[in-house]
Write a protein that holds these residues in place. Structure first.
Motif, PDB file in Angstrom:
ATOM      1  N   ASP A  65       0.835  -1.207   0.000  1.00 25.20           N
ATOM      2  CA  ASP A  65       0.000   0.000   0.000  1.00 25.20           C
ATOM      3  C   ASP A  65       0.870   1.257   0.000  1.00 25.20           C
ATOM      4  OD1 ASP A  65      -2.252  -1.555   0.029  1.00 25.20           O
ATOM      5  OD2 ASP A  65      -2.693  -1.252   2.157  1.00 25.20           O
ATOM      6  N   GLU A  90       2.296   1.775  -3.501  1.00 23.89           N
ATOM      7  CA  GLU A  90       1.232   2.263  -4.390  1.00 23.89           C
ATOM      8  C   GLU A  90       0.942   3.734  -4.142  1.00 23.89           C
ATOM      9  OE1 GLU A  90      -2.218  -0.218  -4.058  1.00 23.89           O
ATOM     10  OE2 GLU A  90      -1.091  -2.022  -4.594  1.00 23.89           O
ATOM     11  N   GLN A  91       0.897   4.142  -2.886  1.00 24.95           N
ATOM     12  CA  GLN A  91       0.633   5.539  -2.539  1.00 24.95           C
ATOM     13  C   GLN A  91       1.750   6.440  -3.052  1.00 24.95           C
ATOM     14  OE1 GLN A  91      -2.140   6.878  -1.038  1.00 24.95           O
ATOM     15  NE2 GLN A  91      -1.206   8.830  -1.568  1.00 24.95           N
ATOM     16  N   GLN A  92       2.992   6.011  -2.915  1.00 29.12           N
ATOM     17  CA  GLN A  92       4.115   6.802  -3.401  1.00 29.12           C
ATOM     18  C   GLN A  92       4.086   6.935  -4.918  1.00 29.12           C
ATOM     19  OE1 GLN A  92       7.320   4.603  -1.586  1.00 29.12           O
ATOM     20  NE2 GLN A  92       7.434   5.988   0.158  1.00 29.12           N
ATOM     21  N   LEU A  93       3.731   5.860  -5.633  1.00 38.08           N
ATOM     22  CA  LEU A  93       3.628   5.931  -7.091  1.00 38.08           C
ATOM     23  C   LEU A  93       2.497   6.868  -7.513  1.00 38.08           C
ATOM     24  CD1 LEU A  93       4.205   2.191  -8.054  1.00 38.08           C
ATOM     25  CD2 LEU A  93       5.764   4.106  -8.426  1.00 38.08           C
ATOM     26  N   GLU A  94       1.390   6.808  -6.792  1.00 37.32           N
ATOM     27  CA  GLU A  94       0.251   7.692  -7.075  1.00 37.32           C
ATOM     28  C   GLU A  94       0.632   9.159  -6.846  1.00 37.32           C
ATOM     29  OE1 GLU A  94      -3.970   8.358  -4.947  1.00 37.32           O
ATOM     30  OE2 GLU A  94      -3.531   6.278  -5.523  1.00 37.32           O
ATOM     31  N   ASP A  95       1.351   9.439  -5.767  1.00 34.08           N
ATOM     32  CA  ASP A  95       1.800  10.806  -5.491  1.00 34.08           C
ATOM     33  C   ASP A  95       2.742  11.310  -6.589  1.00 34.08           C
ATOM     34  OD1 ASP A  95       0.315  10.777  -3.183  1.00 34.08           O
ATOM     35  OD2 ASP A  95       2.032  10.498  -1.833  1.00 34.08           O
ATOM     36  N   GLU A 139       2.827  10.325  -9.694  1.00 37.67           N
ATOM     37  CA  GLU A 139       2.027  10.542 -10.907  1.00 37.67           C
ATOM     38  C   GLU A 139       1.270  11.865 -10.824  1.00 37.67           C
ATOM     39  OE1 GLU A 139      -1.665   8.361 -13.164  1.00 37.67           O
ATOM     40  OE2 GLU A 139      -0.185   7.089 -12.158  1.00 37.67           O
ATOM     41  N   LYS A 140       0.723  12.190  -9.665  1.00 37.76           N
ATOM     42  CA  LYS A 140       0.020  13.473  -9.481  1.00 37.76           C
ATOM     43  C   LYS A 140       0.979  14.645  -9.672  1.00 37.76           C
ATOM     44  CE  LYS A 140      -3.504  11.872  -6.246  1.00 37.76           C
ATOM     45  NZ  LYS A 140      -3.957  11.911  -4.839  1.00 37.76           N
ATOM     46  N   LYS A 171       1.602  15.103 -13.369  1.00 37.15           N
ATOM     47  CA  LYS A 171       0.437  15.725 -14.009  1.00 37.15           C
ATOM     48  C   LYS A 171       0.392  17.219 -13.716  1.00 37.15           C
ATOM     49  CE  LYS A 171      -2.642  11.760 -14.354  1.00 37.15           C
ATOM     50  NZ  LYS A 171      -3.883  11.137 -13.890  1.00 37.15           N
TER      51      LYS A 171
END
Length: 147
Positions: free
Chosen positions: A104, A107-112, A114-115, A118
Motif C-alpha cells: 500500500d 502504491e501511494q508513493q507511485l500515485e503521489d 504521478e500526481k 500531471k
C-alpha cells in the motif's frame, strides 16, 4: 560381483569443488518469513540520534525486529544502542512491516509521483504565448556509462 550399496548411501563429498570464500554482507537480512518485509531504518547520522526518522517509520507501520526472533543473524549489539534487544548495526535498526502495508505504501508513493507529474505537465501546457509553441513533453530516460 556387483556392488549392492543403495545409491542414496553413496556420497560425493570428495568430488565436490572447494567453496570459495565470500565477504559477508555489511547489512545482512534475516531469513524471510511469509507476509513480512524487512527494512533497515536509520537511527543515527554522524553520531547524532535521528529521532524524527525513526518515529516517522514507526508511524508508517514498521516495528523493530527482536534479536531473539532471528538467532541466525549472529550479531553483537551496539554498545550505546537505545534498542538493546533489537538488531542494530552502525546506526541502522532492522524493522519489519506486514507485506500488505508495504505494498500500500509503494502504491501511494507511485500515485503521489504521478500526481506531481500531471501538475508539472498542466503548468507547462498552460502556457499560451503564440510566439512560443508548446510541444508535448517527452518522457524518456537513458543512462550511459563512460564515453
Amino acid at each position: 560381483m556387483a556392488d549392492r550399496t543403495p545409491r542414496e548411501a553413496t556420497t560425493r563429498d570428495k568430488q565436490q569443488r572447494k567453496r570459495a570464500w565470500t565477504r559477508p554482507s555489511a547489512l545482512p537480512l534475516p531469513d524471510p518469513k511469509p507476509g513480512i518485509k524487512y527494512r533497515w531504518v536509520r537511527t543515527s547520522l554522524l553520531g547524532n540520534s535521528d529521532n524524527p526518522n525513526v518515529s516517522t517509520r514507526f508511524r508508517e507501520g514498521y516495528t523493530p525486529v527482536k534479536a531473539s526472533d532471528h538467532p541466525e543473524m549472529q550479531l553483537l549489539p551496539d554498545l550505546d544502542s537505545r534498542f538493546k534487544d533489537n538488531i542494530e548495526i552502525g546506526g541502522l535498526l532492522l524493522c519489519s512491516i506486514p507485506e500488505e502495508i508495504a505494498e500500500d505504501r509503494v502504491e501511494q508513493q507511485l500515485e503521489d509521483a504521478e500526481k506531481q507529474m500531471k501538475a508539472v505537465d498542466h503548468n507547462y501546457l498552460r502556457q499560451s504565448d503564440p510566439r512560443m509553441p508548446v510541444l508535448k513533453p517527452e518522457r524518456s530516460t537513458r543512462t550511459t556509462f563512460g564515453k
